[in-house]
Design a protein around this motif. Sequence first.
Motif, PDB file in Angstrom:
ATOM      1  N   TRP A 282      -8.844  -6.219   9.582  1.00  0.00           N
ATOM      2  CA  TRP A 282      -9.431  -7.004   8.490  1.00  0.00           C
ATOM      3  C   TRP A 282     -10.157  -6.084   7.497  1.00  0.00           C
ATOM      4  N   GLN A 283     -10.990  -5.196   7.994  1.00  0.00           N
ATOM      5  CA  GLN A 283     -11.756  -4.341   7.098  1.00  0.00           C
ATOM      6  C   GLN A 283     -10.865  -3.356   6.344  1.00  0.00           C
ATOM      7  N   THR A 284      -9.805  -2.895   7.002  1.00  0.00           N
ATOM      8  CA  THR A 284      -8.883  -1.971   6.337  1.00  0.00           C
ATOM      9  C   THR A 284      -8.185  -2.646   5.163  1.00  0.00           C
ATOM     10  N   THR A 285      -7.669  -3.850   5.379  1.00  0.00           N
ATOM     11  CA  THR A 285      -6.922  -4.527   4.309  1.00  0.00           C
ATOM     12  C   THR A 285      -7.839  -5.100   3.234  1.00  0.00           C
ATOM     13  N   GLN A 286      -9.088  -5.419   3.587  1.00  0.00           N
ATOM     14  CA  GLN A 286     -10.026  -5.967   2.609  1.00  0.00           C
ATOM     15  C   GLN A 286     -10.600  -4.898   1.685  1.00  0.00           C
ATOM     16  N   PHE A 287     -11.033  -3.784   2.277  1.00  0.00           N
ATOM     17  CA  PHE A 287     -11.864  -2.851   1.523  1.00  0.00           C
ATOM     18  C   PHE A 287     -11.279  -1.449   1.371  1.00  0.00           C
ATOM     19  N   MET A 288     -10.179  -1.148   2.074  1.00  0.00           N
ATOM     20  CA  MET A 288      -9.625   0.204   2.035  1.00  0.00           C
ATOM     21  C   MET A 288      -8.173   0.226   1.593  1.00  0.00           C
ATOM     22  N   THR A 289      -7.701  -0.890   1.046  1.00  0.00           N
ATOM     23  CA  THR A 289      -6.305  -1.003   0.615  1.00  0.00           C
ATOM     24  C   THR A 289      -6.249  -1.255  -0.888  1.00  0.00           C
ATOM     25  N   SER A 290      -5.356  -0.554  -1.569  1.00  0.00           N
ATOM     26  CA  SER A 290      -5.239  -0.672  -3.020  1.00  0.00           C
ATOM     27  C   SER A 290      -4.765  -2.062  -3.425  1.00  0.00           C
ATOM     28  N   PRO A 291      -5.280  -2.602  -4.533  1.00  0.00           N
ATOM     29  CA  PRO A 291      -4.815  -3.899  -5.033  1.00  0.00           C
ATOM     30  C   PRO A 291      -3.321  -3.939  -5.317  1.00  0.00           C
ATOM     31  N   ASP A 292      -2.685  -2.774  -5.463  1.00  0.00           N
ATOM     32  CA  ASP A 292      -1.238  -2.722  -5.706  1.00  0.00           C
ATOM     33  C   ASP A 292      -0.426  -2.892  -4.427  1.00  0.00           C
ATOM     34  N   SER A 293      -1.078  -2.814  -3.284  1.00  0.00           N
ATOM     35  CA  SER A 293      -0.366  -2.898  -2.011  1.00  0.00           C
ATOM     36  C   SER A 293      -0.106  -4.352  -1.624  1.00  0.00           C
ATOM     37  N   ALA A 294       1.014  -4.569  -0.928  1.00  0.00           N
ATOM     38  CA  ALA A 294       1.340  -5.918  -0.444  1.00  0.00           C
ATOM     39  C   ALA A 294       0.350  -6.376   0.614  1.00  0.00           C
ATOM     40  N   ASP A 295      -0.348  -5.433   1.269  1.00  0.00           N
ATOM     41  CA  ASP A 295      -1.315  -5.777   2.314  1.00  0.00           C
ATOM     42  C   ASP A 295      -2.736  -5.947   1.788  1.00  0.00           C
ATOM     43  N   TYR A 296      -2.912  -5.818   0.465  1.00  0.00           N
ATOM     44  CA  TYR A 296      -4.245  -5.952  -0.109  1.00  0.00           C
ATOM     45  C   TYR A 296      -4.832  -7.330   0.195  1.00  0.00           C
ATOM     46  N   ARG A 297      -5.940  -7.340   0.905  1.00  0.00           N
ATOM     47  CA  ARG A 297      -6.667  -8.561   1.257  1.00  0.00           C
ATOM     48  C   ARG A 297      -5.738  -9.633   1.839  1.00  0.00           C
ATOM     49  N   THR A 298      -4.851  -9.188   2.719  1.00  0.00           N
ATOM     50  CA  THR A 298      -3.863 -10.086   3.320  1.00  0.00           C
ATOM     51  C   THR A 298      -4.534 -11.115   4.224  1.00  0.00           C
ATOM     52  N   GLU A 299      -3.809 -12.171   4.545  1.00  0.00           N
ATOM     53  CA  GLU A 299      -4.284 -13.180   5.487  1.00  0.00           C
ATOM     54  C   GLU A 299      -3.445 -13.212   6.758  1.00  0.00           C
ATOM     55  N   ARG A 300      -2.571 -12.244   6.932  1.00  0.00           N
ATOM     56  CA  ARG A 300      -1.694 -12.187   8.104  1.00  0.00           C
ATOM     57  C   ARG A 300      -2.045 -10.951   8.933  1.00  0.00           C
ATOM     58  N   PHE A 301      -2.380 -11.187  10.202  1.00  0.00           N
ATOM     59  CA  PHE A 301      -2.797 -10.104  11.083  1.00  0.00           C
ATOM     60  C   PHE A 301      -2.079 -10.209  12.422  1.00  0.00           C
ATOM     61  N   LYS A 302      -1.773  -9.052  12.987  1.00  0.00           N
ATOM     62  CA  LYS A 302      -1.082  -9.027  14.264  1.00  0.00           C
ATOM     63  C   LYS A 302      -2.002  -9.520  15.378  1.00  0.00           C
ATOM     64  N   PHE A 303      -1.421 -10.279  16.308  1.00  0.00           N
ATOM     65  CA  PHE A 303      -2.151 -10.794  17.456  1.00  0.00           C
ATOM     66  C   PHE A 303      -1.905  -9.877  18.650  1.00  0.00           C
ATOM     67  N   TYR A 304      -2.979  -9.419  19.291  1.00  0.00           N
ATOM     68  CA  TYR A 304      -2.887  -8.497  20.418  1.00  0.00           C
ATOM     69  C   TYR A 304      -3.345  -9.192  21.696  1.00  0.00           C
ATOM     70  N   MET A 305      -2.677  -8.884  22.801  1.00  0.00           N
ATOM     71  CA  MET A 305      -3.047  -9.450  24.095  1.00  0.00           C
ATOM     72  C   MET A 305      -4.233  -8.685  24.695  1.00  0.00           C
ATOM     73  N   ALA A 306      -5.035  -9.427  25.472  1.00  0.00           N
ATOM     74  CA  ALA A 306      -6.166  -8.835  26.192  1.00  0.00           C
ATOM     75  C   ALA A 306      -6.206  -9.439  27.595  1.00  0.00           C
ATOM     76  N   TYR A 307      -6.551  -8.616  28.576  1.00  0.00           N
ATOM     77  CA  TYR A 307      -6.555  -9.061  29.974  1.00  0.00           C
ATOM     78  C   TYR A 307      -7.884  -8.666  30.621  1.00  0.00           C
ATOM     79  N   SER A 308      -8.244  -9.397  31.669  1.00  0.00           N
ATOM     80  CA  SER A 308      -9.485  -9.069  32.373  1.00  0.00           C
ATOM     81  C   SER A 308      -9.355  -9.418  33.852  1.00  0.00           C
ATOM     82  N   ALA A 309     -10.149  -8.745  34.668  1.00  0.00           N
ATOM     83  CA  ALA A 309     -10.281  -9.045  36.098  1.00  0.00           C
ATOM     84  C   ALA A 309     -11.743  -8.855  36.460  1.00  0.00           C
ATOM     85  N   LYS A 310     -12.305  -9.855  37.131  1.00  0.00           N
ATOM     86  CA  LYS A 310     -13.729  -9.821  37.443  1.00  0.00           C
ATOM     87  C   LYS A 310     -13.932 -10.140  38.917  1.00  0.00           C
ATOM     88  N   ALA A 311     -14.882  -9.459  39.546  1.00  0.00           N
ATOM     89  CA  ALA A 311     -15.248  -9.710  40.942  1.00  0.00           C
ATOM     90  C   ALA A 311     -16.760  -9.851  41.016  1.00  0.00           C
TER      91      ALA A 311
END
Length: 436
Positions: A282-311
């Motif tokens: 989010w911060q990269t596309t909002q504040f570190m991407t040129s307005p000429d880029s297709a990713d400038y302030r985009t609303e589409r972001f990749k979803f990453y999996m996360a796992y946990s195990a607790k005892a």
Amino acid sequence: MKNEESACAIGSLPRDSSFSIFHFSFSFFLLFVFGYSPAFAEGRDSTNHYGFQVNVGVGRYINIDQYTKKFVKPGASYVIGMEVNHSASPCDSDAFDSDYNYPNLSFGLRYHINDVTMHRHPDPDWGLAQEVDYDSRLGNAVTLYGLFTRPLYRSHDWILDYSLGTGIGWCMKKYDRETNIDDEIIGSHLNVYFTAGLHATYRIAHDWGVMGGVEFFHHSNGALARPNKGANYLSPVVGVRYMPYYGSVENRNANRIRKPFKPYWYANVTLGVGGKTLLEDWQTTQFMTSPDSADYRTERFKFYMAYSAKADIMCRYARRWASGIGIDLFYGTYASHIKDLDRKAGYDISHSPYSLGLSVKHHVFYHNLSAAMALGYYLYREMGHHAKIIEKPYYEQIGIRYKFPKWNDIAIGFNINAHLTKADFTELVIAYPISL
């Protein structure tokens, strides 16, 4: 027995990443609304236990940090709601209900009207982001929720109570690069909802009361989409309550179930699977991407999996409570992507998908439903430059679970993992208790 029969007789008188977010929040919502209710979970006769409430409120949006104060213009937040209530009663309740002073379980519908705008003026903190010629708006929202209300004090005329609830909300507007570009508060239409309140009710007739109080509301997507600052509100509320069950609980002290509880120790093993979108993206596309880029302030972001195990090792020292300590292991599939971002930014530091923490745990029980809370300290975490700045070494977890006695008390629910109240990822969990 005379008091109990009298009380019962009185009570018997007539009276975009939305798909992923949906599966996390709606599955939990069903557990919360239907799983905890004695009418569903225990098969009790709930005739004469039901009432309803209507309420309205005028509150304010709350800026929780200096960052949002720079571009969010708080305005009024109006709420209109209705709840259907199920009250426990000394006539047919158990020791749980007695311990909680015969609580109410509710299903509610609430409409939020927001007068909140957002606008980024030129500022070095916004990097390459450019100012737009309009104000973004925080949209209105419709919310379905379940609510647990516990009376702290009850007399013939007055009730003082607190409430805790959660559910799902649909926000009419969200972040949009073309039409709502400065809305960093809500990044998806579907959101998780939390509420807490403190109320006083004055009984004006046999079955009726007028209520006043203050409530906190929160909408966010649990990091399942971006942006995800989340909307927080504080609102005075007033309402009218219909309570045909009140006579059966008015003299509840004479009918309290005094069933002793024997403390015991148990181990708890929990596995979780969830996911997140990255704040770094989010911060990269909002504040570190040129307005000429297709990713400038985009609303589409990749979803990453996360796992946990607790005892955990837990001591259930009361019918309502258990506390203990546990080891938490986390695995994030996004570590390699964060490593690439850090290398591009010139940060040559170590990264690992594994994190290990030690945490204190506390569970609150009501019948088969429980709330699980934890406060942890990372023993090992190498999740990049950004994590070292904003995460500190601490983390929090909060979630809801419903146990299935026929399945050896296996519990299913969900957790939100956070750093200093900022959501890190959301997960579905399955927990297995082992008697010691």
